[in-house]
Each structure stands twice: as structure tokens, then as C-alpha cells.
Motif scaffolding. Structure first.
Motif, mmCIF file in Angstrom:
data_model
loop_
_atom_site.group_PDB
_atom_site.id
_atom_site.type_symbol
_atom_site.label_atom_id
_atom_site.label_comp_id
_atom_site.label_asym_id
_atom_site.label_seq_id
_atom_site.Cartn_x
_atom_site.Cartn_y
_atom_site.Cartn_z
ATOM 1 N N GLY A 43 0.772 -1.238 0.000
ATOM 2 C CA GLY A 43 0.000 0.000 0.000
ATOM 3 C C GLY A 43 0.799 1.280 0.000
ATOM 4 N N GLN A 44 2.133 1.191 0.063
ATOM 5 C CA GLN A 44 2.946 2.405 0.096
ATOM 6 C C GLN A 44 3.833 2.537 -1.144
ATOM 7 N N PHE A 45 3.512 1.741 -2.175
ATOM 8 C CA PHE A 45 4.306 1.770 -3.408
ATOM 9 C C PHE A 45 3.415 1.965 -4.640
ATOM 10 N N THR A 46 2.356 2.759 -4.504
ATOM 11 C CA THR A 46 1.418 2.940 -5.616
ATOM 12 C C THR A 46 2.081 3.652 -6.800
ATOM 13 N N THR A 47 2.943 4.615 -6.522
ATOM 14 C CA THR A 47 3.633 5.324 -7.615
ATOM 15 C C THR A 47 4.592 4.371 -8.324
ATOM 16 N N GLY A 65 13.669 -13.394 -12.349
ATOM 17 C CA GLY A 65 14.426 -13.333 -11.109
ATOM 18 C C GLY A 65 15.321 -14.531 -10.890
ATOM 19 N N PRO A 66 15.882 -14.604 -9.675
ATOM 20 C CA PRO A 66 15.561 -13.701 -8.559
ATOM 21 C C PRO A 66 16.148 -12.304 -8.743
ATOM 22 N N PHE A 67 15.470 -11.325 -8.109
ATOM 23 C CA PHE A 67 15.898 -9.935 -8.151
ATOM 24 C C PHE A 67 15.985 -9.373 -6.736
ATOM 25 N N THR A 68 16.816 -8.356 -6.602
ATOM 26 C CA THR A 68 16.835 -7.538 -5.389
ATOM 27 C C THR A 68 16.383 -6.150 -5.805
ATOM 28 N N VAL A 69 15.308 -5.657 -5.186
ATOM 29 C CA VAL A 69 14.745 -4.361 -5.565
ATOM 30 C C VAL A 69 14.882 -3.376 -4.411
ATOM 31 N N PHE A 70 15.508 -2.250 -4.682
ATOM 32 C CA PHE A 70 15.545 -1.139 -3.724
ATOM 33 C C PHE A 70 14.336 -0.278 -4.056
ATOM 34 N N ALA A 71 13.278 -0.428 -3.275
ATOM 35 C CA ALA A 71 11.968 0.114 -3.628
ATOM 36 C C ALA A 71 11.656 1.437 -2.926
ATOM 37 N N PRO A 72 11.526 2.536 -3.697
ATOM 38 C CA PRO A 72 11.156 3.825 -3.094
ATOM 39 C C PRO A 72 9.661 3.847 -2.760
ATOM 40 N N THR A 73 9.337 4.378 -1.611
ATOM 41 C CA THR A 73 7.934 4.513 -1.202
ATOM 42 C C THR A 73 7.273 5.670 -1.946
ATOM 43 N N ASP A 74 5.965 5.806 -1.759
ATOM 44 C CA ASP A 74 5.256 6.946 -2.332
ATOM 45 C C ASP A 74 5.821 8.256 -1.778
ATOM 46 N N ALA A 75 6.190 8.239 -0.503
ATOM 47 C CA ALA A 75 6.769 9.446 0.111
ATOM 48 C C ALA A 75 8.101 9.799 -0.552
ATOM 49 N N ALA A 76 8.860 8.778 -0.964
ATOM 50 C CA ALA A 76 10.127 9.022 -1.655
ATOM 51 C C ALA A 76 9.871 9.657 -3.021
ATOM 52 N N PHE A 77 8.888 9.153 -3.738
ATOM 53 C CA PHE A 77 8.565 9.723 -5.051
ATOM 54 C C PHE A 77 8.034 11.147 -4.925
ATOM 55 N N HIS A 156 14.254 -4.208 -0.510
ATOM 56 C CA HIS A 156 14.758 -3.335 0.545
ATOM 57 C C HIS A 156 14.095 -1.976 0.319
ATOM 58 N N VAL A 157 13.317 -1.525 1.272
ATOM 59 C CA VAL A 157 12.589 -0.259 1.142
ATOM 60 C C VAL A 157 13.545 0.908 1.356
ATOM 61 N N ILE A 158 13.486 1.929 0.488
ATOM 62 C CA ILE A 158 14.368 3.100 0.602
ATOM 63 C C ILE A 158 13.555 4.387 0.638
ATOM 64 N N ASP A 159 14.180 5.451 1.144
ATOM 65 C CA ASP A 159 13.446 6.701 1.372
ATOM 66 C C ASP A 159 13.634 7.752 0.276
ATOM 67 N N SER A 160 14.362 7.418 -0.786
ATOM 68 C CA SER A 160 14.566 8.360 -1.892
ATOM 69 C C SER A 160 14.604 7.591 -3.204
ATOM 70 N N VAL A 161 14.248 8.269 -4.274
ATOM 71 C CA VAL A 161 14.302 7.656 -5.600
ATOM 72 C C VAL A 161 15.722 7.777 -6.142
ATOM 73 N N LEU A 162 16.221 6.701 -6.726
ATOM 74 C CA LEU A 162 17.564 6.681 -7.298
ATOM 75 C C LEU A 162 17.477 7.042 -8.774
ATOM 76 N N ILE A 163 18.060 8.169 -9.140
ATOM 77 C CA ILE A 163 18.009 8.598 -10.534
ATOM 78 C C ILE A 163 19.425 8.833 -11.046
ATOM 79 N N PRO A 164 19.939 7.913 -11.864
ATOM 80 C CA PRO A 164 21.272 8.147 -12.439
ATOM 81 C C PRO A 164 21.205 9.347 -13.350
#
Length: 304
Positions: A43-47, A65-77, A156-164
Motif C-alpha cells: 500500500g505504500q508503493f502505488t507510484t 528473477g531472482p531480483f533484489t529491488v531497492f523500492a522507493p515509497t510513495d513518500a520518496a517519489f 529493501h525499502v528506501i526513502d529516496s528515488v535513485l536517478i542516475p
């Protein structure tokens, strides 16, 4: 997106798994659902779910997979400028590149992550990894919840979006133009003009600017600002203390203990409780791109 929405009714177990992800092993949590199902149910990854759909990556992350995902929350987006998200959403190739920059092939648990200094992503570039005071940072994002297990990997939940930087469109405005357009740097723009530095920061560069907002300048005593405004040399010295030569994105900033400024003095850098502090000022928004460098917004004026 219909496929994603249809999964919600059967995924209460995954939602519970994410909510209690602090202690259990990645292998024992959310073992009956895939990465996409787990993220949607939380519920916190709608974006993130919406953008995965736009980029055509739902099936990949649901069945591969298998995959490892560093997932930004809606708050991060929500921290990402709307213009940046709109530009990515309008360009599927660039959007796909950004999303794949959050994915590492293989199942890499937190116990493995903390032993690494970098990890190659499915996008092709490598993420920088650093442990600071017990907190794990991936580029400039902090891991807030590790080891959320899924049938085909781990989140792994993260608090910011990673943008190269290379994955986004080249900014068309210079550092000064970008600051003026933002509308929250009027004092900085005015002082740059008084100090005769507008031409410098509109030059080729590249430069990295730790830019105080108008609210940050409002914290400075009026007498101090008035004194600086009357002394061009001192004003230039203070403003140049906010500028570092070269393009230094947040991923590199968190790896430093200090950085030499155009003032000639070095400004200290440290990470504390998930916050990046530059000379005592907190970075509130990182990696605002400009055609001749990058801006990191800070909440205080740096006065050597």
C-alpha cells in the motif's frame, strides 16, 4: 494496471510481511507472492507500481528473477520534482532505465548488502553502497526496511528515488536560471547579483551548489545580511563557500567527509540519522540538475 489491482484481494499476507519486516529472515516472509504482488499489497508503493506498468516491467519483476529491488515509497517519489516525473513518464525508455537502476540481479539480503561497496544494477550502472552509523545507504537513499521477502527475490525499502544523472534528460537551464525558476531562492539570486557571481555560475562549470532557500536566509540576522550586502568581497566569500567545483551528485556527497569550495576553504560533510549535513546545514532536496552542474538544497546559510 488491471492485473496489479486484481491482486490486492488475495495479498493480505504480503502486506503483513512488509509491516513486520524488521526482524524476520527474507526467506521466511512473503514467501507465497512475487515482488510486484508484495509491493502492491504493502500500500505504500502505488507510484512505483504505476511506473512499472508504464515501463512494461511488471511481468519481468513478477515472473523473472531472482531480483533484489531497492523500492522507493510513495513518500520518496513525492520528493522528486513533478517536472522530472512527468518527463520520465513521457519517455518509456528513460523511465525503464531509472526503474532498472533500482534492481540488482540475484537475491542480495541485507547481510550481503552491508559487505558491499557497490552493486551492478539491471540498468547497467552500479549503485554505491555505504554503511554509516548502522544505517545502510544506497547512493543517497537510506534503507528503511530491509529483507522483505518474495518468491522471486527480496525488497529493501528506501526513502529516496535513485536517478542516475545520465538516464534523465539533459537540463536546459543553468544553475542560476534553475534557482530563479524554482521561486524559493530569491534572496540567493539577489545576493549573487550583488556579488557579481551570476556570470560565473552561468558559465560552463560544472559546479555543485549547496543552495540555501529564502527560508534559510530568513534565519540569518538582518544585521549580518546587511553587512554582507555592503561588503562585496565578504559577500563573494560567503556565497562561494556554497559552491564546489565539479558535478558532485548526492551518491558521491555521502561518501565524503569534506569538500573544497570555491571560497578556498573546505566544508565538512557528514551523515547523521539519515540526514546529510553540509557545514551544519541539512540537505533537504538533492540532485536538482542544471545544464552546468547540480544543486543540493540546504536549510541553512553556510557562513565560514
Amino acid at each position: 494496471m488491471k492485473r496489479i489491482i486484481s491482486l490486492l484481494a488475495v495479498l493480505a499476507v504480503a502486506a503483513a510481511a512488509v509491516g513486520g519486516a524488521g526482524t524476520a529472515s527474507a526467506e521466511t516472509r512473503a514467501s507465497n507472492v512475487d515482488i510486484v504482488q508484495t509491493a502492491v499489497a504493502a500500500g505504500q508503493f502505488t507510484t512505483l507500481a504505476s511506473l512499472l506498468q508504464k515501463a512494461g516491467l511488471v511481468d519481468t519483476l513478477a515472473t523473472g528473477g531472482p531480483f533484489t529491488v531497492f523500492a522507493p515509497t510513495d513518500a520518496a517519489f513525492a520528493k522528486v520534482p513533478k517536472a522530472t516525473l512527468d518527463a520520465l513518464a513521457a519517455d518509456p525508455a528513460k523511465l525503464k532505465a531509472v526503474l532498472l537502476y533500482h534492481v540488482v540481479p540475484g537475491r542480495v539480503t541485507a547481510a550481503d548488502v552491508v559487505k558491499l561497496t557497490s552493486a551492478k544494477t539491471a540498468e547497467g550502472r552500479s549503485l554505491a553502497i555505504k554503511v554509516v552509523n548502522g544505517s545502510v545507504f544506497v547512493d543517497a537513499a537510506q534503507v528503511t526496511t530491509p529483507d522483505v521477502g518474495a518468491t522471486n527475490g527480496v525488497i529493501h525499502v528506501i526513502d529516496s528515488v535513485l536517478i542516475p544523472q545520465e538516464a534523465t534528460a539533459t537540463a536546459s537551464k543553468t544553475i542560476v536560471q534553475t534557482a530563479v525558476a524554482a521561486g524559493s531562492f530569491k534572496t540567493l539570486a539577489s545576493l549573487l547579483k550583488k556579488a557579481g557571481l551570476v556570470g560565473t555560475l552561468q558559465g560552463k562549470g560544472p559546479f555543485t551548489v549547496f543552495a540555501p532557500t529564502d527560508a534559510a536566509f530568513a534565519k540569518v540576522p538582518k544585521a549580518t545580511l546587511a553587512s554582507l550586502a555592503k561588503n562585496k568581497a565578504k559577500l563573494r566569500s560567503v556565497l562561494l563557500y556554497h559552491v564546489v567545483k565539479g558535478n558532485v551528485p548526492a551518491a558521491k556527497v555521502v561518501m565524503l567527509r569534506s569538500a573544497k569550495t570555491l571560497n578556498g576553504k573546505a566544508v565538512s560533510i557528514r551523515v547523521n540519522g539519515g540526514n546529510v549535513l553540509v557545514g551544519g546545514a541539512r540537505v533537504t532536496t538533492a540532485d536538482v540538475k542544471a545544464s552546468n552542474g547540480v544543486i543540493h538544497v540546504v536549510n541553512k546559510v553556510l557562513i565560514p
